[in-house]
Write a protein that holds these residues in place. Sequence first.
Motif, short mmCIF file in Angstrom:
data_model
loop_
_atom_site.label_atom_id
_atom_site.label_comp_id
_atom_site.label_asym_id
_atom_site.label_seq_id
_atom_site.Cartn_x
_atom_site.Cartn_y
_atom_site.Cartn_z
N UNK A 3 9.63 6.94 -2.53
CA UNK A 3 8.84 8.24 -2.03
C UNK A 3 7.41 7.95 -1.58
N UNK A 4 6.75 6.88 -2.46
CA UNK A 4 5.49 6.68 -2.41
C UNK A 4 5.26 5.55 -1.23
N UNK A 5 4.29 5.69 -0.21
CA UNK A 5 4.22 4.68 0.84
C UNK A 5 3.88 3.45 0.14
N UNK A 6 2.91 3.33 -0.83
CA UNK A 6 2.44 1.89 -1.24
C UNK A 6 3.44 1.19 -2.13
N UNK A 7 4.52 1.85 -2.81
CA UNK A 7 5.37 1.37 -3.22
C UNK A 7 6.39 0.58 -2.21
N UNK A 8 6.82 1.42 -0.86
CA UNK A 8 7.59 0.80 0.19
C UNK A 8 6.85 -0.39 0.79
N UNK A 17 1.06 13.19 10.64
CA UNK A 17 0.03 13.14 9.65
C UNK A 17 0.32 12.02 8.47
N UNK A 18 1.68 12.17 8.03
CA UNK A 18 2.08 11.26 6.92
C UNK A 18 1.61 9.75 7.49
N UNK A 19 2.40 9.38 8.69
CA UNK A 19 2.12 8.11 9.35
C UNK A 19 0.56 7.65 9.36
N UNK A 20 -0.24 8.60 9.70
CA UNK A 20 -1.70 8.30 10.10
C UNK A 20 -2.38 8.09 8.69
N UNK A 21 -1.88 9.00 7.60
CA UNK A 21 -2.58 8.99 6.41
C UNK A 21 -2.36 7.98 5.31
N UNK A 22 -1.37 7.29 5.61
CA UNK A 22 -0.91 6.10 4.65
C UNK A 22 -2.19 5.19 4.26
N UNK A 23 -2.27 5.03 3.08
CA UNK A 23 -3.35 4.20 2.48
C UNK A 23 -2.98 3.18 1.29
N UNK A 24 -3.70 2.17 1.06
CA UNK A 24 -3.40 1.44 -0.01
C UNK A 24 -4.51 1.50 -0.85
N UNK A 25 -4.18 1.76 -2.18
CA UNK A 25 -5.40 1.88 -3.24
C UNK A 25 -5.75 0.69 -3.75
N UNK A 26 -4.74 -0.40 -3.61
CA UNK A 26 -5.10 -1.84 -4.03
C UNK A 26 -5.31 -2.53 -2.80
N UNK A 57 1.11 2.03 8.50
CA UNK A 57 2.21 2.57 8.72
C UNK A 57 3.03 1.69 10.02
N UNK A 58 2.09 1.33 10.76
CA UNK A 58 2.48 0.23 12.05
C UNK A 58 3.05 -0.95 11.43
N UNK A 59 1.95 -1.28 10.47
CA UNK A 59 2.08 -2.78 9.97
C UNK A 59 3.35 -2.64 8.97
#
Length: 787
Positions: A588-593, A632-641, A660-662
């Motif tokens: 569910x979390x972007x950074x995991x995927x 919005x989900x696509x554009x706001x994906x961020x990496x905390x690490x 997200x594109x990457x």
Amino acid sequence: MSLRRRISERLDIREGEFRIVGLSFAGAFLVMSFLILTRSLREAFYLGRFAASTLPYITGATVVLGLPAAGLFSRALTRLHPQTVLRRMILGLGLGLIVLVGLLRLAETALAMETAIVAFYLWTALGSLLLASGFWLVVSELFAVREAKRLFGFISAGGTLGTLVTGISLTWLVTQVRPVDLVPILLAVLAAVLVVNELVPRDRLRPVKSEKPAGRERALTLVWNSRHLRLIALIVLAIGATSAMIDYQFKEAAQATLETDERLAGFLGAFYGWTGGLALAVQLLVTSRLLASAGVSWSLALLPLALLVGSTGMLVAPGILIGTFLRGTDNTLGKSLFRSVMEFLWVPVPAFLRRRTKTVIDSLVDSVGEGLGALVVFLWVTLPGLPSRYLSVFVLLALFCLLYLSRRMGHQYFVTLRTRLEESGEEAALPGGIGLDERGLLGATLTRLDVTQVFASEGIRAGLPGHGTVGRESEEPAGGGGLEEAAPTLADTLAEGDTVQVAAALAEPQDWTAEHVPALARLLARDVLVTPVVRTLVSIGSAGVPHLSTVLAEEGADFVIRRRVPRVLAGIDDPAAEEALVKALGAGRFEIRYGAALALQRRRSRELCPWEGDWRSVVWEAVRSEVSRDRPVWELARLLDDNPDDELVGRRVGLRGELSLEHTFRLLSLVLDPTPIRTAYRGILLDDAELKSFALEYLEQALPVDIRRRLWPFIGDLSASEERRSIRRLDDVVSDLLKTGATLFASEESRRALRRVLEADDRGDGPEGRDDRPEGGEGKPGGEGGR
């Protein structure tokens, strides 16, 4: 809506393209007008003096003379600017026409008239071939491959419109003046072509990279050594022979029915005119859509499939009716859809190779094809006097060859496209950086809010690099304080030791076992210990995979630990590690995927033991899931690490939605050839029109249809109408942002802050108030908000 905008949306002509498309359209109109007028006149002159059975002789003479003409024209194109070569050729062609019209008017004997007619036939046949080839060579260098695919149908429609107008005009003109009096009109049309050629901006023609000039024998060698050009040449050869045989059957039937020069000229003019009208409809309504949806192979195959029907009818019931239908089908589809696709196939060919070989194929190979058709006519009809209806047997054989070549060309086009993409990517370089407010990567519907500024205005730190984090991740877990007891066990140190003690334990040789894995995994939450902990867990190997897989799959587990587990699994040579990463692509979390995909990519590069399960279908499903997410989900994906740039990225350029594109392209690199995928990713990011065009075209060919349609709005290449339709209402954007569940909105406080700022922004007194917006009321509730 203005007329310009209506045209733009209807024909998908984009900003900056109107002038060059208009010139190309006008040039196609004039060139085809010249070709139809010269063809109608020379055939009327010739058939008025000579029997149709002598056509193979004049066709053969055209082929023989075409050899040196094509060679001279091709060599000139490799040494001079294409516009310069075309200018000189037009002037020479016009001078020859002036001489010939004088000979036709002054001829007093039958021999002199016949000589002038033969000279007129040969001069205009060769000139028409070189003029058409030179014009389309210039056009093919004006547009990148995606532009050509989108616009060549419309540009070719200019040619079919010229065919229609000229053909219909001839029907009336031959009733007013003698055919010989129409020759001066050719000069006027030729002068107009020259004007268009001079108006084309020279800087639109891309410079050719330095190459060693090819020798006299090199053009055909270059064609033979290139599979792409060899297939083009074979297709041109086959269609030339087919058209020549069909043309003979048609003209023989016409001559048997029509007796005078005037009737022949009028009939031929009307025939070419009305088939041109049908071709125009095909160009405007079918060509671009069919090429985009069905691809090169089926677009090429449509003509031979249609001719198969007509040739079968000609074999069974020959006559003027079937002959006109068969030749009309050839003229309609051959001069519209088929010609557009053939010209489009030249666009991905390198410029030097195109200039060196295009005229040879367009003139020489085409003439040889016609010569082969004429030879069949000569050997079957002229010498033995056999019925021409049986020429349809040879036509059918040639059409089956065309169908086979069409299929091969569809595959080869993709191979050529991939090669050109990789070559262009090697020469491109990433820009120094692009601001988040720059538009270009993600097309028409970027949300207009910089959310980092939104939170900053409310005194909340957003979870972005350089802006702090939201939630538990921003705090380093307590180490449990120092232990004063002497000689603590390794387990005690891992569980209760402070950072210094744990770091020291990790640095010393230890007998690490599976029992230590849970404690080591918990240490992944400490930023300063991540690197040594990952190294230690990797050293434990397969024994640690079960626990790490469980942590990675548990949605309720500590997010800080979960997002760092893929780094460990990336280095363990065990199929179970890869299985856990593949399954994590649906987290569910972007950074995991993101971390799971990055880990899988690194495993591929290290050639670690793969999972034998159906991982490809899982990856494709992950791609579909990513491109189906709301913008919005696509554009706001961020990496905390902080993650180091890898071989896919090279270096990030700072575009909104880039992560997200990457991630999507990294997933694609797992199931498709990674080299062109990596280059295509760079092509999407870079400000290089040609590279981006190759990238988009490659992706359109390589991706499944459903994924391509969902991905396209995120990477651009939308028409004006698609862009306008994709703009979303501000209220919808707000609703989606609040429902994302992304890291930026993990707390209720951040959600309330977002709502307050959005409402203030809507009133015009927020950080992006109405004073900064263009006129027209964008951003009003219920209106068109966002870009």
